[in-house]
Structures are given as C-alpha cells and as structure tokens.
Design an enzyme around this catalytic site. Structure first.
Site, short mmCIF file in Angstrom:
data_model
loop_
_atom_site.label_atom_id
_atom_site.label_comp_id
_atom_site.label_asym_id
_atom_site.label_seq_id
_atom_site.Cartn_x
_atom_site.Cartn_y
_atom_site.Cartn_z
N LYS A 1 0.82 -1.21 0.00
CA LYS A 1 0.00 0.00 0.00
C LYS A 1 0.86 1.26 0.00
CE LYS A 1 -3.57 -2.59 2.42
NZ LYS A 1 -4.14 -2.99 3.73
N ASP B 1 -11.58 2.12 3.84
CA ASP B 1 -11.78 0.67 3.80
C ASP B 1 -13.27 0.33 3.77
OD1 ASP B 1 -9.68 -1.02 3.46
OD2 ASP B 1 -9.14 -1.16 5.58
N GLN C 1 -5.22 -1.58 9.87
CA GLN C 1 -4.80 -2.86 9.30
C GLN C 1 -5.28 -4.00 10.21
OE1 GLN C 1 -3.10 -3.21 6.32
NE2 GLN C 1 -3.45 -5.40 6.53
#
Length: 908
Positions: free
Chosen positions: A56, A125, A100
């Site tokens: 990322k 997300d 995460q």
C-alpha cells in the site's frame, strides 16, 4: 465455446494507478502544496500485515499520495488505539485512514469498536457501520465501499457487460466482501442471490448466475461444470494447496476450479493476479476520492467556520449584558474550525482551551499570514478603544469578509479589572466572550506566574538566611546531599560550577575554597530587585517588613509586593518561543547582585527547573472566541510601561501558521504608539523574527480635542462640554499628536491605517476632518469605524483598508542596532519617537549604565518605562511636544526577558 477471457487485475490496477496519478497531479496544480493523505494504523508486527502495508505504501508513493504508517506495539490497549484514531480523525491532512486487520495485540481489543471509531468520511476501507449502512440503502455517492468489492465491480466493468438486469450470485457473506458485494450489485440493478455454507442447492444457484462472485475461503469449492456458459466469474479466494512440484510444497488457488471454469465462463479472474492487485488500487482510488470530497467542502487554506449573527440593539446595552446574551460555540468546535487537532487542544470547560506547542511544530512548514498590529494615539485616561477595535477588525475580516483571521490579545490583570479601568475583553458588540471568563482567572496563567515569582522571592531570603547561619561545609552537605552513599551534582549545579570557572563534576574533588565559592551567593540585600507579587491592587502591601518571626533570628528587611503582571516572569512568558527557550530565560533572570558586584540569577539559586514546572501549562496559549465566532488567542499580559506591553510571541506564531498565507493575525500593543508599538517593533519583533505588514492606529475625536488643549479627561467624572459639542479648531490642533504617531509608525517602514473610533457625540464634520488630516499626515488610509455599536459590520471599511494596505510594500526596519551603547539607544528613542531634544541621566542611571555594560548586558534592547498620557515624561504635556530634555532617573534590567528598562522622570 472459446475459453474465457482473462480479467487481469495487474493490468487493470496499473491503469487505475496511472489515472489516479494524473488526478493527483491536477490537484497539486490547482492547489499548490496540497496532497491526498493516507494513514495506515497497525497494531503489532505480523509479517503478513507488514507485507500488505508495504504494498500500500509503495502504491501510494507511486501515485503521489502522502502515506503515513503508524505502528503501535503489540502491548497497545484498546484505549491506546482509540486515542490514536481520534488524533487521525481530526488531522485535516489525512483524507483516507485504515486500520490494518487483524489487530496483533496482547490485550483484548474489540475490532468492531475500533473500525467504527474511524471517521466515516475517512473510512476508505468502508468497514464502519455507517458506511455499511449507507451502502445497504443505496447511498453509493455518500459512502466508501470496501476495497475488494469495489475492485470486483471495476473488473466487471472492464468486460463491457451491463450489470443492470443480470442475475448475479455472490458466494460468501462476510462483512468485508460478500455482504457489501451483494449490496453493490443490487444497487447497480442486478438481481442478486447470496449463497453461503448453509445453502443446500449451491450448484443449482451458481448455474443461474450471469455474474458470479465467489468469496467463500474454500479452495476450488465452485466447480467448472456448475457455471452457466458465458458467465463472468470473479474469484476473490486465496488458498494454499499441497503441490510437490513447487519449491515451497504448495501453490495458490482460488475458490473456483479455474482450469474447468475458464472453459465455461466468458470472463474469469486468475488467482493470483486477479482481484488481489485491485484491492490496493481501490484503496488508493478511495483515498483520492476522499481528498476530492475534502477539496469540494474545504478550500485549502480557507476555514469552514460558523459565524454568529448579532442582533444589534439601540441603545447599546452594557458589555456584560451583551456578552451574556450570546451563547459561545463549544471551544472544541472553534479548534476544529481553525485546523487544530484534538490532541493539540486541552479543554478548560466549554468556552476556553489551551493549545499545545506541538501545533507549531506540526505547522512549521506552513507559510505565515499577514501580521497586523493595533496601536493608538496618546490616550486619555479612559482609553480610546484599541481592544474594541482589535475585536471589531477581526469580526469584520472573518464574519463579513470571510477571511481566515485570528486576534491575539493580552490577558488582563485583576488589578485594573477591579479598578477604574475595568476588564480588557473589548466592549459593545466587539468582545471576547465569555467576558467574565476572560477577565477573571482564565486558565490560571497569572496564578502560575504568582507562584513562580514568589518561589524565587522565597528562595532569595531562604538562601541569605542559611548562608548567614551555617558553615560552608554544612551548606555544601545540604546542597549536594549523599543519596545511597553517593553525592552527585545536578545539571543546574554543573552550570554554576562552570560559571565560577570550576571544571569539575565529582563533588568529592572540590577544594575548600571552591566549596566556599559554590555554596555562597553572598547576596547584597541592598541590591535585591526581585519582589513578591499579588494580582490585586493592595496598596498596604506596597512597602512591608519581612522576617519578623522569631524563627528568622532577627534577619528582617524592608520589601514590597508588586502586581503579578509586572513580574519579569510575565515578560519572559510573552517573549519565549517555546518551553526550552522559556526555561533558559527563567534561568537568566537577575534577582540581585553579590557583595562583589556579580549578578545573581535564578539559575544560581537553583530554582530554574522548578520555575519551568510551575510554568509548563502557562506557556500554552489560551483559545477563546469573539461575539461573532472568530477565534482569539489570549496569552500573557505584560504591562506596557515597565515591560513591553504585548501578548505572547507563541500565540502570534501559532496563529500566523493557522490562518495561512492569505489570512490575518491582528494583535494589540499596549498604550499609545510611542510605547506599546515601539516596543512591539524593537523588542517583540526583534526576538520573534516576525515582520508586521500593517499598523492600525486608533484615534478618537475626544482624545484629539484633549491634545488640542481641551480640559482634563478624568475617569468617573462627566466629560466637559468641549467634548460634547463640535469644535473643529480644537480638534485640528490636537491632530498634531495623530500626525506624530503616524510618523512614528512610518519610521519603521510599515504602512499605517488610521481607525477613527466614532462616539455618538462626534459630528460628521469632526470625523471627516480627522480622516482628512490623517491622510495628509501620511496614513495609507483613514476610516471612520462604528464597530462598538455595530460589531464587525461597523469595521468592514477598516478591514478592507487593512487588506489593501497589507498588499502594499512593507520595508520593516528597527529603530536602532542593539550593539549601540545603552545611552545612544535611549537617546534615539527619546529624540525620534518622543520628540525630545536630548536625554539627561541622573546619577543612579549613570551608575546602572556602567554596571550593566560591565556585566555584559549593554547589548539588550531598551524598554522605556514612561507615562502613557504624554509623548514626553510629563503627563500634562499634550499634543506633540518638542525641545524637551527627557530625564532618566534609573535603569533596571530584565535580563531573562531580554531588555533594560530606563525609568523616565525625576520622581517615582
């Protein structure tokens, strides 16, 4: 039937990244200095998480996104994670923010609570309940979609097949893929069936699908023969199966039996190389979309601020009535509006807050705004409305002209607040609110100064007492005690030894002579300049005798109490540019001289660290607001006679960064331009390194008539009729003071805008005459103002004049070089600013010049302690007197603050 066409996520994601790169470049071109920001919060150190995060970060760097990886240890608690999330939620530079998963912590952490703590507008997300809810009801334009389903839709679009009207089947119902994929297909007008582990007719349902998305997490679960001929197959699975032909002994497969499925499907994604690369690309796309939404809502550099509308009354009510009739915004809202982060703000109730100096560090690379100083002509004892004009100007610039603007003002002392003068929050419809909070206590800064100042005073007398009653060795034992059998010098004691020329660090190695030098400050009581303080006008404490208790063994002396804001510690606070600088300045404060004539400092007393601890919160500026909702920093309040009369350097510096390049910071200098403004330029700007753009000079018809020869103006006494009736001749004569103060400001190379603060007794002809004569005297502009009665609306013309003046050249320069001899610096101020022909130093002042020059303080700036009621030393001399000799009766040193202050006049 021909084999399926491969939908390569690698190829499509590369196309997406290239498109995003162009979009980011366009953003930067439109908004210089702007970059989309992505924050990735990781808990623990899992290898797989590190791998995904690196992918990322690499993609973000390629596109031009500013990515920040925040890593918490696996000992982090749920509270630690939530605190970090709150900080990132409030950071305007972060547009996309992901946590995460999984959270690799030794402590129990509720994952759903964590994902729901992420601000929905930054949840790229798409995992928060709010974004999931919006997706489920079809608000696709107002939510973020989880990255894997979003990537799947992008791959489906690449086929060119219309989704609308098709039958879609989703195998799997996880919150991350299956459930949002169902909603996404549904709101793209497909007829959707979701299958899962309990579906008994899975093969039959799969066989009906025109579009099949599989996210079951089971290797090759969907067989090729189940698939409808010509279907689009999107395989989200990543599974490892044994394979002896591979070096690792295993290979990666999806949830679909690829080899047979590709013979039936028209399009199919491979595993790996299909959906996987799209997930990262979609995260980047969502971040760029979030940044675009941010730019649509917030123009960079422009605050999205809620202003309060005033309901003006005639006649204008009392200040306290007006203040209490308006409900201030919650101060944390004000902080958010001006771009402060949650962890940079320390709330003191609902209406005031401390701002941490970390804000200045974060904003250090931001350009400064325009720096405006408000000053005035030589005032009457009633004051001419500088504070009111300061607030009116910022209300006009902010609430009416929609500029980013901050006011930076001094905190008032309780002495004047409870005296004739009253508070300092402004007046009428131009006030800092709540005025009672502003005028009383605020956040306790003045009380901290009182405590710190009196600690020094106590340390002086205690040290003299102990030196008079103990031997050198006894003193040494007390100052450097044995702890666990070990004696050790503190840092401050090492500094004292170095000052004495003793380069030793082991307490056991000092000679008897060195011990004597170290322990004995040998203070001469007659040279003590440090007094105790109290923030109240208590005339009976102006001269006292201390040490009358029997325990003091007859060691008494005459002393006094001063008012707290006159303490050098207040001036130190105002001129410091950080905690470390403040500590150094506190240590340098000279409190007395030894019998050998050497200066004795707070560092010598060993109290510097204690003073810094007492002042650690006071160093943070206080945030408040005006009646119309514009932000205000209230910080420090040194007097403008024995000190420099300006609010803090730190408040100005933070405000200048917050307002941005096109914004304005308006600060006020105490008393008239000959005092507060001169010290603002020669002392405050010299130490801060800041350069002002405009001087706003406040004038009133009342004060100018006084300077023209009108009767005395006395507080608490009705104004004589000369001030109530039109008298152009008297007014014109008094404009000599206005003329001189305009010249004083222009001497520093800064454009001057005159604000004529109109009172209801002023006539149109009088106001017009002041405007005309101000312009003829060299003012950039002169404007009539009615802000007291009308709030910011009454100062719009002034604000527009200030805007224009700020665009004109400002060739700022100091009046003198600090390396000049002390006498020459004093003479320059007296002749250039006051109009004196020369100065006369009385014997005590002559002695101090020699002493301070010998002690190495001769290169400090000068802070004249003079009456504010005249340009001269005589308060009865009005107008613009010339040809007088300015007497200097004494000179004192504020070495920590960083100036010498001559006492002007022949009597104290």
């Amino acid at each position: 039937m021909a084999p399926a066409e491969i939908l390569s996520g690698k190829i499509v994601s590369a196309q997406v990244r290239e498109r995003l790169k162009q979009q980011v470049a366009e953003m930067k071109e439109r908004f210089p200095g702007f970059r989309p920001g992505l924050a990735i919060l990781q808990v623990g150190n899992r290898d797989d998480s590190n791998l995904y995060i690196n992918m990322k970060l690499k993609a973000a760097a390629e596109i031009g996104i500013s990515a920040n990886h925040i890593k918490l240890p696996n000992t982090a608690t749920e509270a630690d994670v939530l605190k970090c999330i709150a900080s990132l939620n409030g950071d305007p530079a972060v547009h996309g923010f992901i946590v995460q998963l999984p959270l690799d912590s030794d402590k129990p952490i509720n994952t759903e609570k964590i994902t729901n703590a992420v601000a929905p507008e930054k949840d790229v997300d798409g995992l928060s309940s709010i974004n999931a809810g919006k997706l489920s009801r079809g608000d696709l334009g107002d939510c973020f979609i989880p990255c894997t389903p979003k990537g799947c839709m992008e791959l489906i679009r690449q086929t060119g097949v219309q989704v609308a009207g098709k039958r879609a089947v989703v195998v799997g119902r996880s919150k991350i893929v299956g459930a949002p994929m169902h909603d996404l297909l549904l709101w793209n007008h497909a007829t959707v069936t979701t299958c899962h582990s309990k579906t008994s007719t899975l093969a039959e349902e799969v066989g009906k699908a025109d579009i099949l998305v599989v996210a079951a997490g089971k290797a090759e679960m969907v067989k090729g023969e189940w698939i409808k001929p010509g279907a689009i197959v999107i395989d989200c699975g990543i599974n490892h199966v044994p394979d002896s032909t591979k070096a690792s002994g295993k290979r990666v497969v999806g949830d679909v039996a690829y080899s047979t499925a590709k013979e039936k499907a028209s399009y199919i994604t491979p595993v790996p190389g299909g959906v996987g690369p799209m997930t990262v690309a979609m995260l980047m796309q969502s971040t760029v979309e979030s940044a675009q939404r941010f730019l649509e809502k917030f123009q960079p550099g422009k605050w999205n601020i809620q202003y309060n509308q005033l309901t003006l009354k005639v006649p204008v009510p009392s200040d306290i009535e007006i203040s209490q009739s308006y409900m201030p915004k919650p101060i944390d809202q004000v902080a958010r509006e001006v771009g402060l982060l949650p962890d940079e703000v320390e709330l003191y109730g609902q209406t005031k807050a401390k701002v941490h100096l970390s804000a200045l560090k974060r904003l250090k690379n931001q350009p400064d705004g325009k720096y405006i100083v408000v000053t005035g002509i030589t005032p009457t004892p009633l004051g001419e409305g500088k504070s009111t004009t300061t607030v009116g100007l910022v209300q006009a610039l902010g609430a009416h002209l929609h500029q980013n603007v901050f006011a930076c003002v001094r905190q008032p002392s309780q002495g004047p607040t409870f005296g004739i003068k009253g508070g300092a929050a402004g007046g009428g419809y131009c006030q800092v609110i709540p005025m009672e909070e502003f005028n009383l206590h605020l956040t306790g800064d003045i009380h901290a100064i009182t405590a710190a100042n009196n600690l020094v005073a106590a340390a002086i007398d205690a040290r003299m007492f102990h030196e008079l009653t103990q031997t050198d060795q006894a003193l040494y034992t007390r100052l450097v005690p044995s702890v666990g059998g070990v004696r050790k010098f503190s840092d401050i004691q090492i500094r004292r030894l170095q000052k004495l020329g003793i380069n030793k660090t082991d307490p056991t190695t000092l000679t008897m002579e060195e011990v004597k030098l170290f322990v004995r400050l040998d203070i001469d009581p007659g040279t003590i300049t440090w007094q105790r303080v109290l923030d109240t006008n208590d005339r009976f404490l102006r001269k006292i005798t201390i040490g009358q208790s029997p325990t003091e063994k007859g060691f008494s002396r005459t002393a006094q109490f001063d008012i707290t804001v006159s303490s050098e510690i207040m001036a130190v606070l105002a001129l410091s540019d950080g905690l470390d600088d403040m500590k150094r300045r506190l240590g340098r404060m000279v409190v007395a001289a030894s019998k050998r004539g050497q200066p004795v400092t707070a560092d010598d007393l060993g109290v510097t660290g204690a003073l810094a601890v007492l002042m650690k919160d006071a160093v943070k500026p206080n945030l408040m607001q005006t009646l119309e909702g514009t932000p205000v920093f209230v910080h420090a309040g040194p007097f403008a006679n024995i000190a420099h009369g300006n609010s803090s350097v730190l408040a100005d510096k933070i405000a200048l960064k917050l307002v941005g390049k096109e914004g304005f910071v308006v600060t006020e200098a105490g008393f008239g331009a000959d005092i507060g403004m001169e010290k603002f330029f020669n002392i405050k700007c010299r130490y801060s390194g800041l350069r002002p753009h405009v001087v706003v000079l406040v004038a009133t018809v009342r004060a100018l008539k006084m300077h023209g020869g009108g009767p005395a103006v006395t507080a608490g006494v009705p104004l004589p009729k000369e001030y109530m009736e039109e008298n152009l001749q008297l007014l014109a004569k008094g404009c000599s003071n206005l003329n001189k103060q305009i010249q004083n400001a222009r001497m520093f190379g800064v454009p001057v805008v005159v604000a004529v603060n109109a009172f209801k007794t002023d006539t149109k002809a009088e106001l017009a005459l002041v405007v005309k004569l101000a312009k003829e005297a060299g003012a950039f502009d002169a404007v009539e103002c009615t802000h007291w009665a009308e709030g910011g609306k009454g100062a719009v013309a002034l604000a527009q004049a200030v805007q224009r003046a700020s665009q004109s050249p400002s060739n700022f320069r100091f009046l003198y070089d600090v390396e000049l001899p002390v006498v020459d610096k004093i003479r320059l101020i007296a002749q250039k600013i006051y109009g004196a022909s020369d100065i006369e130093l009385l014997p005590e002042a002559q002695e101090k010049v020699a002493l301070y020059t010998k002690q190495g303080f001769g290169n400090l700036p000068i802070c004249m302690a003079k009456t504010h009621l005249s340009l001269s030393h005589d308060p009865e001399q009005k107008g613009a007197p010339t040809g007088f000799v300015l007497p200097i009766r004494d000179i004192r040193a504020s070495v920590g603050a960083g100036f010498l202050y001559p006492l002007v006049g022949t009597v104290s």
